[in-house]
Design an enzyme around this catalytic site. Sequence first.
Site, short mmCIF file in Angstrom:
data_model
loop_
_atom_site.label_atom_id
_atom_site.label_comp_id
_atom_site.label_asym_id
_atom_site.label_seq_id
_atom_site.Cartn_x
_atom_site.Cartn_y
_atom_site.Cartn_z
CG ASP A 323 -2.18 0.80 1.02
OD1 ASP A 323 -3.21 0.51 1.64
OD2 ASP A 323 -2.14 1.74 0.21
CD GLU A 518 -6.55 5.71 3.02
OE1 GLU A 518 -6.35 6.12 1.86
OE2 GLU A 518 -5.67 5.14 3.67
C1 GLC Z 1 -4.46 4.18 0.13
C2 GLC Z 1 -5.34 3.02 0.54
C3 GLC Z 1 -5.51 1.96 -0.52
C4 GLC Z 1 -5.40 2.58 -1.89
C5 GLC Z 1 -4.00 3.14 -2.05
C6 GLC Z 1 -3.82 3.83 -3.41
O1 GLC Z 1 -3.68 4.60 1.20
O2 GLC Z 1 -5.01 2.37 1.76
O3 GLC Z 1 -6.79 1.35 -0.29
O4 GLC Z 1 -5.65 1.59 -2.88
O5 GLC Z 1 -3.66 4.05 -1.02
O6 GLC Z 1 -4.62 4.97 -3.50
#
Ligand code: GLC
Length: 641
Positions: A323, A518
């Site tokens: 991530d 988030e």
């Molecule tokens: C974010 C998220 C993830 C996402 C990634 C790219 O922090 O945790 O779900 O796909 O970054 O945007």
Amino acid sequence: MIKSSFRRALLGSISLCLLLAPLSHAQGLAQNLTQWPHIDSAIKPDAAMEAKIARMVSQMTLRQKIGQMTQAEIKAVTPDDIRKNYIGSVLNGGGSWPYMMKHATLKDWVAMSDGFYDASLKTDMKTKVPLLWGTDAVHGHGNVIGATLFPHNIGLGAANDPALIKEIGAATGKAVRATGINWVFAPTLAVVEDQRWGRTYEGFSSDPLLVRDYAKAYVEGMQGDFSKAGNVVATAKHYIGDGGTDNGKDQGLNRSSEADLMNIHAQGYYGALGAGVQTVMASYSSWTDGATGKAYGKMHGNEYLLTDVLKNKMGFDGFVISDWNAVSQLPGCLNYHCPQAINAGIDMMMVPLEWDKFIEATVGDVESGAIPQSRIDDAVTRILRVKMRAGIWGQRPSANPYAGKMSAIQARDLARRAVSESLVLLKNKGVLPLKKGAKILVVGKSADNLGNQTGGWTITWQGTDNANADFPHADSLLSGIKAEAGAANVTYAATGEGVDVSQFDVVIAVIGETPYAETAGDISNLSHTTRYPEDVKVLQAVAGKDRPVITVFESGRTAYANDLINLSDAFVAAWLPGTEGKGVSDVLFGHKDFKGRLSFDWPSAACPSKAQPLFALGYGLSYAKSGSVGELPVSVPVECQ
Ligand code: GLC
């Protein structure tokens, strides 16, 4: 151990009857797996393909291999960077658009994608390798102006309709193809256990078996067998246990036993892997085995779960992506330097800005022996395998039949149907359905606010800083009500203050949460009024005036809302419906009945407790099944333990 395909068939029939009946809490049907199951993927290994991959890997230099393991953010990389560094993938994060133009056209998106694609084929590699572009189209193509946005997953969970999910997965694949993109970081398969988590709404349910059935349907719709022009690579995320952290803290500590990981948090992965999902995204969260006390630390460094379990025991042969800069949370790691994560099983690194440093550091790690060459070769083999299965060679983005097509990013009827199916009626003192010709007073901050209606991951990362004008093909709930009742019969007064309610037949109050994504969405207690006192004020302004009040509550989670429910004659949980507000008026005016059933418990207190929920998972009234709610106790919420 029962052969997994037989068990799946058995469970399939059980979960089928479960799905036909009101949702029942998984605990009643909790699996009693005692070991990690092998999952037979719908996408089988192909010997000729494997031989071709092995030949390619043997002809690649170390830099070419590590370039394939690199995913850079579109704002931090040029086509020439792609060519010179053999970069295997790009992404646009939430709120990132071509050249940072919020209103970038489909043509802009596709042109940028063609540029990256062409560059990836101009490297000096013996066999050129096209790149993958990943995006978070988590409720339709939320990054693009004009796209149809579906209800967020919490609402889809309430619809309790895997066939609908399959259609939405397919529609989302077409939508991203309209912008030249071939990979979606979805579905989220969190089994959400504490709704104080800011990402609750990205989860379908707290019911593991619903998550499993949805995972299968979504991947079948989005990826299929890669034979359709709208098929794209899907991602099962965030592996594993992101929805089970202490107090719902985002990126926090999950202290499930391994048995609970296996039987609760992994169910979505059984569905997704079985349907052939080709990528898995690791979770920011950590795991300590609640049964043994063994602390494994951050998932991104957990070799046992990433490699021994996911790849070896469950048989996942796609690739694992990290991530966003998540590896920096591992001891001794930086955004761009973390051999521990690669050795643990991360195959592609989402290193949005410092991709060049990542390549240099990782080359150094292989040369020093910190990362075995075999690990690099395995990671690159997996990446090439996914790219070959997805068939991206010869698929220049603009050549896709959906490229540049506005019709491909819109699916308004499908989304409108999803909205209607997602609504859950929690209270109705005989005031719904609404009658034609009624004089309607509409109040509440969210009645004509497409930002609140669509929530996070919408145009911007947090879903904030958007105006109704940013949604050219959408209907607010207010416009849906006006279309049904006749504009002349509808008056909108956001706060409801100073309005003579007696001039109207009925009041509709549209209230709820404002957008977040988030960690920004983490809360300490579930009391809605604590965070949004303006909403109870609106209801106090219009209730008790001898006119029925129908509350439509837009939220990314269930909430402690006894005070709001007491002030309402009818109360509808609408979740985060997306762009199609008419899906709400279709049901309020009785064209469709309420079909939605809670996919989470609705709390009776502001803090998670052992107390009975106010409404249990699976609850929902309908026009055929009425029911009211007595006066509810209202307690001033305290800080939760
Ligand atoms: C974010 C998220 C993830 C996402 C990634 C790219 O922090 O945790 O779900 O796909 O970054 O945007």
